[in-house]
Design a protein around this motif. Sequence first.
Motif, short mmCIF file in Angstrom:
data_model
loop_
_atom_site.label_atom_id
_atom_site.label_comp_id
_atom_site.label_asym_id
_atom_site.label_seq_id
_atom_site.Cartn_x
_atom_site.Cartn_y
_atom_site.Cartn_z
N LEU A 176 0.91 -1.10 -0.20
CA LEU A 176 0.08 0.00 0.09
C LEU A 176 0.92 1.49 -0.15
O LEU A 176 0.54 2.30 -0.37
N ARG A 177 2.11 1.11 0.53
CA ARG A 177 2.68 2.27 0.75
C ARG A 177 2.17 3.20 1.57
O ARG A 177 2.27 4.48 1.42
N GLY A 178 1.60 2.83 2.63
CA GLY A 178 0.70 3.71 3.72
C GLY A 178 0.21 2.64 4.58
O GLY A 178 0.79 1.67 4.86
N ARG A 179 -0.55 3.35 5.35
CA ARG A 179 -1.64 2.71 6.44
C ARG A 179 -2.83 2.50 6.29
O ARG A 179 -3.55 3.38 5.68
N ALA A 180 -3.34 1.09 6.48
CA ALA A 180 -4.69 1.10 6.50
C ALA A 180 -5.59 1.90 7.46
O ALA A 180 -4.97 2.44 8.62
N PRO A 181 -6.87 2.26 7.36
CA PRO A 181 -7.78 2.84 8.34
C PRO A 181 -7.45 2.18 9.78
O PRO A 181 -7.32 1.02 10.02
N SER A 182 -7.55 3.00 11.00
CA SER A 182 -6.97 2.60 12.14
C SER A 182 -8.12 1.82 12.62
O SER A 182 -7.77 0.67 13.51
N GLY A 183 -9.43 1.63 12.28
CA GLY A 183 -10.31 0.78 12.61
C GLY A 183 -10.39 -0.44 12.15
O GLY A 183 -11.20 -1.41 12.72
N TRP A 184 -9.50 -0.77 11.06
CA TRP A 184 -9.50 -2.02 10.46
C TRP A 184 -8.74 -3.22 11.42
O TRP A 184 -7.39 -2.62 11.81
N SER A 185 -9.10 -4.19 11.77
CA SER A 185 -8.35 -5.08 12.34
C SER A 185 -7.53 -5.91 11.36
O SER A 185 -7.74 -5.71 10.31
N ASP A 186 -6.82 -6.71 11.90
CA ASP A 186 -5.69 -7.53 10.99
C ASP A 186 -6.64 -8.31 9.99
O ASP A 186 -6.36 -8.40 8.83
N ARG A 187 -7.83 -8.86 10.60
CA ARG A 187 -8.43 -9.72 9.70
C ARG A 187 -9.15 -8.87 8.63
O ARG A 187 -9.22 -9.27 7.55
N ASP A 188 -9.71 -7.87 9.00
CA ASP A 188 -10.40 -6.72 8.21
C ASP A 188 -9.35 -6.52 6.96
O ASP A 188 -9.74 -6.46 5.72
N TYR A 189 -8.30 -6.15 7.51
CA TYR A 189 -7.04 -5.56 6.42
C TYR A 189 -6.91 -6.76 5.23
O TYR A 189 -6.75 -6.57 4.34
N ALA A 190 -6.59 -8.01 5.91
CA ALA A 190 -6.48 -9.03 5.07
C ALA A 190 -7.50 -9.40 4.11
O ALA A 190 -7.42 -9.52 2.92
N LEU A 210 -5.27 6.34 -1.39
CA LEU A 210 -4.69 5.05 -1.31
C LEU A 210 -5.59 4.07 -1.79
O LEU A 210 -5.34 2.98 -2.17
N ALA A 211 -7.05 4.37 -1.62
CA ALA A 211 -7.97 3.16 -2.19
C ALA A 211 -7.86 2.83 -3.33
O ALA A 211 -8.30 1.83 -3.67
N GLU A 212 -7.29 3.75 -4.39
CA GLU A 212 -7.09 3.23 -5.53
C GLU A 212 -6.05 2.14 -5.82
O GLU A 212 -5.95 1.35 -6.79
N ARG A 213 -5.17 1.94 -4.98
CA ARG A 213 -4.37 0.88 -4.95
C ARG A 213 -4.89 -0.37 -4.60
O ARG A 213 -4.35 -1.44 -4.91
N LEU A 214 -6.04 -0.52 -4.01
CA LEU A 214 -6.64 -1.95 -3.47
C LEU A 214 -7.50 -2.47 -4.83
O LEU A 214 -8.00 -1.83 -5.57
N PRO A 215 -7.43 -3.81 -4.80
CA PRO A 215 -6.72 -4.73 -3.90
C PRO A 215 -5.40 -4.92 -4.25
O PRO A 215 -4.89 -4.66 -5.51
#
Length: 218
Positions: A176-190, A210-215
């Motif tokens: 991502l070259r960044g950080r996921a939203p703080s509210g995401w658990s590790d499972r959410d992020y996966a 950064l949303a454009e980088r996902l998935p």
Amino acid sequence: MHPGALLCQVYDGVTAWARDLDEAQLGAPTRTEWTVAELLFHLLLDAQRALVTFATPADEPPDTDAVSYWLDWNPASGDGRAHLRFVRAAVAAYSSPRVVVEQWNETAAAAGRAALLAPLDDVVATQGHRLALPDFLSTLVVEATVHHLDLTGHVPGPPVTPAALAEVRRVLDGLLRGRAPSGWSDRDYALKGTGRLPLTDDDRAALGALAERLPLLG
């Protein structure tokens, strides 16, 4: 923790979950386009490749690492339809999907033992790349952890080990070259970082550009 020990934990988790599945459960859907048996076969191929890779030293320094390895497997780089068809045809040729489970049990256990014995300062060759052994082990952990979540999408099982989910987060952060939203658990992020769950409007607002980088990987 020794990175080989983490791989053992992840593989053992899949084995414990799959060991007693009946044929109906093995034919159940997953978060992927494969059934449980088909996805388990895909993981079996990865464990087989691990055994080959541990015995395939590279004669030059690494050219990729635990994060950059996944750039070749970004969903935008191809759809993988040929492999999808191959896995389906291979599993259909078995006399019973239970045979896939038996082969997974044996191969995963052997790969785990080999991971613990392999020198951590080795550089190994696989899929046209050279990786330091800890980075190669990370790729196996990430693959198996994400697919453990896929496997248990419709056939419930025990949660993935937190250390494995933390490794997935580390790799996804690198992609991502960044950080996921703080509210995401590790499972959410996966699940969200690999496209298993769609992003909500709040997710997109928190991620911004950064949303454009996902998935980040398939």
